[in-house]
Write a protein that holds these residues in place. Sequence first.
Motif, PDB file in Angstrom:
ATOM      1  N   VAL A  65     -12.836   7.838  -9.376  1.00 31.61           N
ATOM      2  CA  VAL A  65     -13.172   6.417  -9.206  1.00 31.61           C
ATOM      3  C   VAL A  65     -11.918   5.626  -8.843  1.00 31.61           C
ATOM      4  CG1 VAL A  65     -13.975   4.342 -10.397  1.00 31.61           C
ATOM      5  CG2 VAL A  65     -15.170   6.494 -10.754  1.00 31.61           C
ATOM      6  N   GLY A  66     -10.815   5.944  -9.535  1.00 34.03           N
ATOM      7  CA  GLY A  66      -9.556   5.258  -9.268  1.00 34.03           C
ATOM      8  C   GLY A  66      -9.100   5.448  -7.828  1.00 34.03           C
ATOM      9  N   ILE A  67      -9.133   6.695  -7.367  1.00 29.88           N
ATOM     10  CA  ILE A  67      -8.724   6.999  -5.991  1.00 29.88           C
ATOM     11  C   ILE A  67      -9.600   6.239  -4.999  1.00 29.88           C
ATOM     12  CG2 ILE A  67      -8.724   8.841  -4.256  1.00 29.88           C
ATOM     13  CD1 ILE A  67      -7.781  10.728  -6.499  1.00 29.88           C
ATOM     14  N   HIS A  68     -10.904   6.170  -5.348  1.00 25.93           N
ATOM     15  CA  HIS A  68     -11.865   5.534  -4.454  1.00 25.93           C
ATOM     16  C   HIS A  68     -11.702   4.016  -4.444  1.00 25.93           C
ATOM     17  CE1 HIS A  68     -15.452   5.401  -2.057  1.00 25.93           C
ATOM     18  NE2 HIS A  68     -16.033   4.553  -2.893  1.00 25.93           N
ATOM     19  N   SER A  69     -11.243   3.449  -5.587  1.00 26.05           N
ATOM     20  CA  SER A  69     -11.213   1.990  -5.722  1.00 26.05           C
ATOM     21  C   SER A  69      -9.971   1.366  -5.090  1.00 26.05           C
ATOM     22  CB  SER A  69     -11.245   1.592  -7.207  1.00 26.05           C
ATOM     23  OG  SER A  69     -12.324   2.228  -7.837  1.00 26.05           O
ATOM     24  N   VAL A  70      -8.857   2.101  -5.082  1.00 25.86           N
ATOM     25  CA  VAL A  70      -7.631   1.549  -4.503  1.00 25.86           C
ATOM     26  C   VAL A  70      -7.826   1.387  -3.002  1.00 25.86           C
ATOM     27  CG1 VAL A  70      -5.206   2.029  -4.045  1.00 25.86           C
ATOM     28  CG2 VAL A  70      -6.180   2.553  -6.279  1.00 25.86           C
ATOM     29  N   PRO A  71      -7.585   0.184  -2.463  1.00 19.56           N
ATOM     30  CA  PRO A  71      -7.777   0.010  -1.012  1.00 19.56           C
ATOM     31  C   PRO A  71      -6.709   0.776  -0.233  1.00 19.56           C
ATOM     32  CG  PRO A  71      -7.027  -2.033  -2.048  1.00 19.56           C
ATOM     33  CD  PRO A  71      -7.238  -1.056  -3.148  1.00 19.56           C
ATOM     34  N   LEU A  72      -7.153   1.675   0.608  1.00 16.67           N
ATOM     35  CA  LEU A  72      -6.215   2.547   1.323  1.00 16.67           C
ATOM     36  C   LEU A  72      -5.314   1.757   2.262  1.00 16.67           C
ATOM     37  CD1 LEU A  72      -8.227   5.756   2.168  1.00 16.67           C
ATOM     38  CD2 LEU A  72      -6.238   5.506   0.699  1.00 16.67           C
ATOM     39  N   ILE A  73      -5.840   0.641   2.781  1.00 15.76           N
ATOM     40  CA  ILE A  73      -5.054  -0.155   3.722  1.00 15.76           C
ATOM     41  C   ILE A  73      -3.796  -0.683   3.033  1.00 15.76           C
ATOM     42  CG2 ILE A  73      -6.155  -2.403   3.256  1.00 15.76           C
ATOM     43  CD1 ILE A  73      -5.745  -1.086   6.775  1.00 15.76           C
ATOM     44  N   ALA A  74      -3.859  -0.790   1.671  1.00 15.74           N
ATOM     45  CA  ALA A  74      -2.697  -1.263   0.909  1.00 15.74           C
ATOM     46  C   ALA A  74      -1.762  -0.124   0.533  1.00 15.74           C
ATOM     47  CB  ALA A  74      -3.165  -1.981  -0.352  1.00 15.74           C
ATOM     48  N   THR A  75      -2.304   1.042   0.218  1.00  9.73           N
ATOM     49  CA  THR A  75      -1.446   2.148  -0.230  1.00  9.73           C
ATOM     50  C   THR A  75      -0.824   2.904   0.940  1.00  9.73           C
ATOM     51  OG1 THR A  75      -3.504   3.340  -0.485  1.00  9.73           O
ATOM     52  CG2 THR A  75      -2.389   2.662  -2.507  1.00  9.73           C
ATOM     53  N   THR A  76      -1.480   2.866   2.094  1.00  9.66           N
ATOM     54  CA  THR A  76      -0.985   3.638   3.232  1.00  9.66           C
ATOM     55  C   THR A  76       0.458   3.276   3.610  1.00  9.66           C
ATOM     56  OG1 THR A  76      -3.226   3.923   4.024  1.00  9.66           O
ATOM     57  CG2 THR A  76      -1.476   4.301   5.612  1.00  9.66           C
ATOM     58  N   PRO A  77       0.817   1.980   3.681  1.00  7.40           N
ATOM     59  CA  PRO A  77       2.222   1.662   4.006  1.00  7.40           C
ATOM     60  C   PRO A  77       3.204   2.247   3.003  1.00  7.40           C
ATOM     61  CG  PRO A  77       0.844  -0.284   4.196  1.00  7.40           C
ATOM     62  CD  PRO A  77      -0.008   0.773   3.595  1.00  7.40           C
ATOM     63  N   LEU A  78       2.807   2.271   1.705  1.00  6.05           N
ATOM     64  CA  LEU A  78       3.681   2.868   0.685  1.00  6.05           C
ATOM     65  C   LEU A  78       3.871   4.353   0.954  1.00  6.05           C
ATOM     66  CD1 LEU A  78       2.372   1.189  -2.595  1.00  6.05           C
ATOM     67  CD2 LEU A  78       4.445   0.663  -1.293  1.00  6.05           C
ATOM     68  N   LEU A  79       2.750   5.023   1.217  1.00  5.57           N
ATOM     69  CA  LEU A  79       2.831   6.459   1.487  1.00  5.57           C
ATOM     70  C   LEU A  79       3.694   6.718   2.717  1.00  5.57           C
ATOM     71  CD1 LEU A  79      -0.894   7.387   0.760  1.00  5.57           C
ATOM     72  CD2 LEU A  79       1.113   8.024  -0.592  1.00  5.57           C
ATOM     73  N   ALA A  80       3.572   5.833   3.715  1.00  8.40           N
ATOM     74  CA  ALA A  80       4.373   5.990   4.937  1.00  8.40           C
ATOM     75  C   ALA A  80       5.856   5.831   4.613  1.00  8.40           C
ATOM     76  CB  ALA A  80       3.931   4.975   5.984  1.00  8.40           C
TER      77      ALA A  80
END
Lengths: 262, 270
Positions: free
Chosen positions: A104-119
């Motif tokens: 649920v946690g993975i699904h709830s975090v908006p990817l558009i926000a985490t993607t720059p961090l991962l990059a």
Amino acid sequence: MANPAAADRLRRTLMLLAPVLALLLALLAAEWLTARRALPVVIPAPSAVWADAMKNPAVVTRHLTPTVLKAAAGYAAAAAIALIAAAISSLVLVLRAPIYSLGVGIHSVPLIATTPLLALWLGTGPPTHVLVAALACYFPMLVGAMQGFAAVERNRRELFHMLSASPLQQLRYLVIPSALPYLFAGFKIAAPSAVLGTITAEWAGAELGLGALMLYALGAFDINKVWLAVLMACALSAAAYAFWAGAERLVIYWDSAAELRD
Amino acid sequence: MSLAIDVTNVSMRFDAKGRQVQALEGAALTIPAGRFASIIGPSGCGKSTLLRLVADIMQPSAGSIAVGGAPPRQSRRDHAIGFIFQSPTLLPWRSVRENIELPLDIVGRASARAAKRSPAELIELVGLKGFENALPAQLSGGMQQRVSIARALALQPEVLLLDEPFGALDEITRQRMNLELLRIWAESGTTALLVTHSISEAVFMSDTVHVMSPRPGRITAQLAIDLPRPRALAMMRSRGFFEAVNQVRDALFGRDVAETDGVQSAIETY
């Protein structure tokens, strides 16, 4: 129609053809309306987009192929992890709630926000894109697998107990076939999400891919190319879904809906 | 004659949401090999629980059970117990033949070859010839239950346990299936124990009817049924059948109730 079987066949064929017909109609309408400049927004004529793509077909394959491969890799990794996590959660009951909550946690975090961090951490190469694709499609497959592995009817479990079946026999003859309809439901829903995740990650930085093509084209104000990328993304998502829907039809030959009605 | 089922002083307590429920207390019954016996009682009297204890689906809190002279667990592992559920409990992805072959798949084909009856013979026995390749969803409820009977017989069990097997069927199909079941039972030579809440069904099918009372569940009467075999539907109009039905009813409700409520009981008989 006199023959009900023939009528049924006709109805099924029409239902299969309906989306194709609708798409063709939409293309024709777009062509006709753009030619008359009757739309309030700028839309290129479909023929113009097509002509642009055919002028340099290598652009299409150069950007489509990496996206397909990265989405498939992320999807496969997420599927494997979802199956293993669901298997663990059905065997070790105390882990069921944490495994689900993490999903649920993975699904709830908006990817558009985490993607720059991962990059930032992993760079803008394919590993980041594959990881985001996997994160985007993990949850539906986890839910499908968890429900599937818990889907064995009580009477059937007792039947296998009466037959003194080994755990491996229960898995083979009962648990896996019972889970298949749920697995396919999860796999089907997750497939377009993998495409979406890949393109989102490519937006945060990529050399090649549909997301990269979109950004280049937007920057150059190449409207035909933007539309080409958008349409290819749509087609890829639809194809990913259709692949699993087709596989489901082949594998699940019995009336699995009858189960739910009982 | 040896005993196929021997239940001695069996008690069963459940822990239902923190509350202790005494489902069975001091239940006892014996069934000689080769007989057809039934357990009758109102809903919730523990008759299904008793059947599940005999089948080793559950274990009793106290008391002892023997099936074919052995503990239920051993008899189950030896495939000496066939169980027929209220719902057919077929695997929808397996054809009629494959469903009947499931027990053979589980014991392994090598030991399955020792089985006296082939799947084809079983299909013939339950009257499903021509439907071997049909999927369960294509069959009626009665036909599905035939498949489950054939499956229960696939490993030649010594004891056949039936938990209201035709409860979901309409009255007409149910009568026909009961006749079929008696024919199959006679041909297979097993011992049968049927759980039901139909008085006429219990009388029509059985050599002995065991009557249960609820809260806590126990066997309160054991009635021998003196109707000739093979049983035929015409017997349901005989005086002997009528008297046996009344005996069972008296045992279930007590004589007072049966007499003061005479009109009602006469209606229920038919």
